[in-house]
Motif scaffolding. Sequence first.
Motif, PDB file in Angstrom:
ATOM      1  N   TYR A 132      13.147   7.336  19.807  1.00 34.19           N
ATOM      2  CA  TYR A 132      14.466   7.069  19.674  1.00 34.19           C
ATOM      3  C   TYR A 132      15.169   5.928  19.164  1.00 34.19           C
ATOM      4  N   GLU A 133      14.223   4.807  19.548  1.00 34.21           N
ATOM      5  CA  GLU A 133      14.519   3.505  19.181  1.00 34.21           C
ATOM      6  C   GLU A 133      14.941   3.352  17.507  1.00 34.21           C
ATOM      7  N   VAL A 134      14.252   4.236  16.685  1.00 33.83           N
ATOM      8  CA  VAL A 134      14.319   4.136  15.460  1.00 33.83           C
ATOM      9  C   VAL A 134      15.310   5.327  14.854  1.00 33.83           C
ATOM     10  N   MET A 135      15.933   5.967  15.441  1.00 32.22           N
ATOM     11  CA  MET A 135      16.460   7.113  15.242  1.00 32.22           C
ATOM     12  C   MET A 135      17.775   6.809  14.370  1.00 32.22           C
ATOM     13  N   ARG A 136      18.541   5.469  14.710  1.00 35.83           N
ATOM     14  CA  ARG A 136      19.866   5.126  14.262  1.00 35.83           C
ATOM     15  C   ARG A 136      19.245   4.399  12.644  1.00 35.83           C
ATOM     16  N   LYS A 137      18.018   3.750  12.492  1.00 39.08           N
ATOM     17  CA  LYS A 137      17.549   3.375  11.315  1.00 39.08           C
ATOM     18  C   LYS A 137      17.234   4.566  10.312  1.00 39.08           C
ATOM     19  N   TRP A 138      16.629   5.578  10.794  1.00 40.50           N
ATOM     20  CA  TRP A 138      16.265   6.733  10.185  1.00 40.50           C
ATOM     21  C   TRP A 138      17.559   7.340   9.516  1.00 40.50           C
ATOM     22  N   VAL A 139      18.589   7.888  10.397  1.00 39.72           N
ATOM     23  CA  VAL A 139      19.697   8.511   9.922  1.00 39.72           C
ATOM     24  C   VAL A 139      20.460   7.509   8.915  1.00 39.72           C
ATOM     25  N   ALA A 140      20.334   6.275   8.959  1.00 41.83           N
ATOM     26  CA  ALA A 140      21.074   5.302   8.049  1.00 41.83           C
ATOM     27  C   ALA A 140      20.228   5.458   6.741  1.00 41.83           C
ATOM     28  N   LEU A 141      18.874   5.705   6.730  1.00 41.16           N
ATOM     29  CA  LEU A 141      18.221   5.788   5.442  1.00 41.16           C
ATOM     30  C   LEU A 141      18.213   7.073   4.715  1.00 41.16           C
ATOM     31  N   THR A 142      18.920   8.188   5.478  1.00 39.44           N
ATOM     32  CA  THR A 142      18.692   9.405   4.948  1.00 39.44           C
ATOM     33  C   THR A 142      19.883  10.164   5.265  1.00 39.44           C
ATOM     34  N   ASP A 143      21.140   9.497   5.378  1.00 37.53           N
ATOM     35  CA  ASP A 143      22.212  10.604   5.796  1.00 37.53           C
ATOM     36  C   ASP A 143      23.098  11.443   4.628  1.00 37.53           C
ATOM     37  N   GLN A 144      22.528  10.694   3.142  1.00 39.24           N
ATOM     38  CA  GLN A 144      22.793  11.672   2.022  1.00 39.24           C
ATOM     39  C   GLN A 144      21.996  12.653   1.707  1.00 39.24           C
ATOM     40  N   ILE A 145      20.753  12.888   2.318  1.00 38.30           N
ATOM     41  CA  ILE A 145      19.704  13.931   2.064  1.00 38.30           C
ATOM     42  C   ILE A 145      19.832  15.270   2.821  1.00 38.30           C
ATOM     43  N   SER A 146      20.382  16.341   2.128  1.00 41.77           N
ATOM     44  CA  SER A 146      20.479  17.588   2.674  1.00 41.77           C
ATOM     45  C   SER A 146      19.104  18.041   2.854  1.00 41.77           C
ATOM     46  N   GLN A 147      19.312  19.417   3.651  1.00 40.90           N
ATOM     47  CA  GLN A 147      17.951  20.135   3.748  1.00 40.90           C
ATOM     48  C   GLN A 147      17.585  20.894   2.330  1.00 40.90           C
ATOM     49  N   GLU A 148      18.676  21.312   1.591  1.00 40.80           N
ATOM     50  CA  GLU A 148      18.489  21.701   0.176  1.00 40.80           C
ATOM     51  C   GLU A 148      17.844  21.054  -0.704  1.00 40.80           C
ATOM     52  N   MET A 149      18.327  19.652  -0.813  1.00 41.00           N
ATOM     53  CA  MET A 149      17.810  18.549  -1.580  1.00 41.00           C
ATOM     54  C   MET A 149      16.523  18.208  -1.240  1.00 41.00           C
ATOM     55  N   ALA A 150      16.341  18.049  -0.091  1.00 43.60           N
ATOM     56  CA  ALA A 150      14.604  17.727   0.233  1.00 43.60           C
ATOM     57  C   ALA A 150      13.805  18.675  -0.215  1.00 43.60           C
ATOM     58  N   GLU A 151      14.089  19.980   0.001  1.00 41.46           N
ATOM     59  CA  GLU A 151      13.588  21.182  -0.436  1.00 41.46           C
ATOM     60  C   GLU A 151      13.103  21.279  -2.011  1.00 41.46           C
ATOM     61  N   ASN A 152      14.363  20.631  -2.711  1.00 42.55           N
ATOM     62  CA  ASN A 152      14.343  20.834  -4.290  1.00 42.55           C
ATOM     63  C   ASN A 152      13.635  19.678  -4.778  1.00 42.55           C
ATOM     64  N   LEU A 153      13.393  18.496  -4.031  1.00 40.42           N
ATOM     65  CA  LEU A 153      12.900  17.375  -4.685  1.00 40.42           C
ATOM     66  C   LEU A 153      11.487  17.192  -4.174  1.00 40.42           C
ATOM     67  N   GLN A 154      10.997  17.569  -3.172  1.00 39.76           N
ATOM     68  CA  GLN A 154       9.620  17.483  -2.741  1.00 39.76           C
ATOM     69  C   GLN A 154       8.655  18.386  -3.494  1.00 39.76           C
ATOM     70  N   PRO A 155       7.657  18.209  -3.726  1.00 36.78           N
ATOM     71  CA  PRO A 155       6.553  18.986  -4.598  1.00 36.78           C
ATOM     72  C   PRO A 155       6.597  20.527  -4.023  1.00 36.78           C
ATOM     73  N   LEU A 156       6.413  21.278  -5.084  1.00 30.97           N
ATOM     74  CA  LEU A 156       6.269  22.831  -4.667  1.00 30.97           C
ATOM     75  C   LEU A 156       5.107  22.911  -3.660  1.00 30.97           C
ATOM     76  N   SER A 157       4.080  22.043  -3.821  1.00 28.38           N
ATOM     77  CA  SER A 157       3.007  22.107  -2.795  1.00 28.38           C
ATOM     78  C   SER A 157       3.449  21.962  -1.380  1.00 28.38           C
ATOM     79  N   GLY A 158       4.564  21.370  -0.969  1.00 27.17           N
ATOM     80  CA  GLY A 158       4.941  21.054   0.126  1.00 27.17           C
ATOM     81  C   GLY A 158       4.521  19.724   0.630  1.00 27.17           C
ATOM     82  N   ARG A 159       3.805  19.022  -0.122  1.00 23.89           N
ATOM     83  CA  ARG A 159       3.160  17.800   0.226  1.00 23.89           C
ATOM     84  C   ARG A 159       3.785  16.686  -0.466  1.00 23.89           C
ATOM     85  N   VAL A 160       3.953  15.459   0.000  1.00 26.77           N
ATOM     86  CA  VAL A 160       4.271  14.136  -0.517  1.00 26.77           C
ATOM     87  C   VAL A 160       2.933  13.557  -0.353  1.00 26.77           C
TER      88      VAL A 160
END
Length: 387
Positions: A132-160
Amino acid sequence: MAASGCVDMDPDVARRLFEEGATLVLLDVPRGTELGIDCKSWQVGPRFKGVKMIPPGLHFLHFCSTNSPSCGGEIGPKSGLFLTLKPRQILLAHWDPKEEDLDFSASENEEHLERIRGTLRELDPHLGPYPYEVMRKWVALTDQISQEMAENLQPLSGRVRAFSDVIPELQLTHTKDRAEQPRNDTACQSMREGLDRLPKMKQREGTELRFSVLPKRTYPPGASPAEITRCSMDLSYSLETVLEQNYPEQPLNLLGELQFAFVCFLLGNVYEGFEHWKSLLALLCRSEEAMRKRKELYLGLITVLYHQLGEVPPDFFVDIVSQSNFLTSTLQDFFQFASGPGMDSTLRKKAEKFKAHLTKKFRWDFEADLDDCAPVVVELPEGVAMD
């Protein structure tokens, strides 16, 4: 798992988080594997069986396989995947030693998941708490990424993956096919000849990140020489094209893509993510007319950049600046446009504060004359001549 470093919390709060948070049950992960979630990673210990108390929402699970100490203990390239977790959700994965990957197929068996849920109390000593000590940092880095966007941008294989999965363009499965290729049993006479002899490779279908395609031509069809010059100096036409093709209803989602690319680079070690981040940033920072029209997009951009640049060591940029001066020249254009006529006063003031912050933190001089201030050389399309 090594010591979590988790912040102290009230026992009642911890109990509620244990009951309401999501859980990743990760079985058979080899000892010594480097595994992390969001902005924290550990080396897996012998008792590790997963991560508990994960707040609902978007997360990035990443890992690197490791050879045994007797074989040198080398760490392999990083792989990762974006997950959107619900309250009290359980995901189950087994380590696949052949693929050196996590297999989540067991999560599709509801009966199996319910059995796991019934044994969570017994599993608890083997589950590392979410950091939890990094939770605020993570939210600040990803607050504009929705679930739909992450699914659309990551490879079809499901692995980055840090390294691209490439295959030969020509499979040459038959002896006849191979016989028709140039012979390589003579010495090369030049470096170029040697490179030409190497097989042409392409990325395996389904493994590529699905970023927005940025236009190579910065001006509209049939543009006059004057329009071509203007669109080469102010990239607003290109930016509007990207927004219209990818985010016509929600232009702020472009900031989510900027965040996604940055996370892929920062946490996934994906160089392609860094290159796309640079290209998107240059497009945004060099679009003067768009800055006048899209105040909210650019107010958001400053916030996104503030958090991103705070996560990269200053010496990282020293090396980049010494090579190409990309970041300082790009931001110099941005600050110059933001202080120009017709800009919203709120945007202008926020840009001034951001400029002062970067000057103090990185000691960058945005007032210096850079080589990028030289006249822009514009290549005219075929058939177009200057009057």
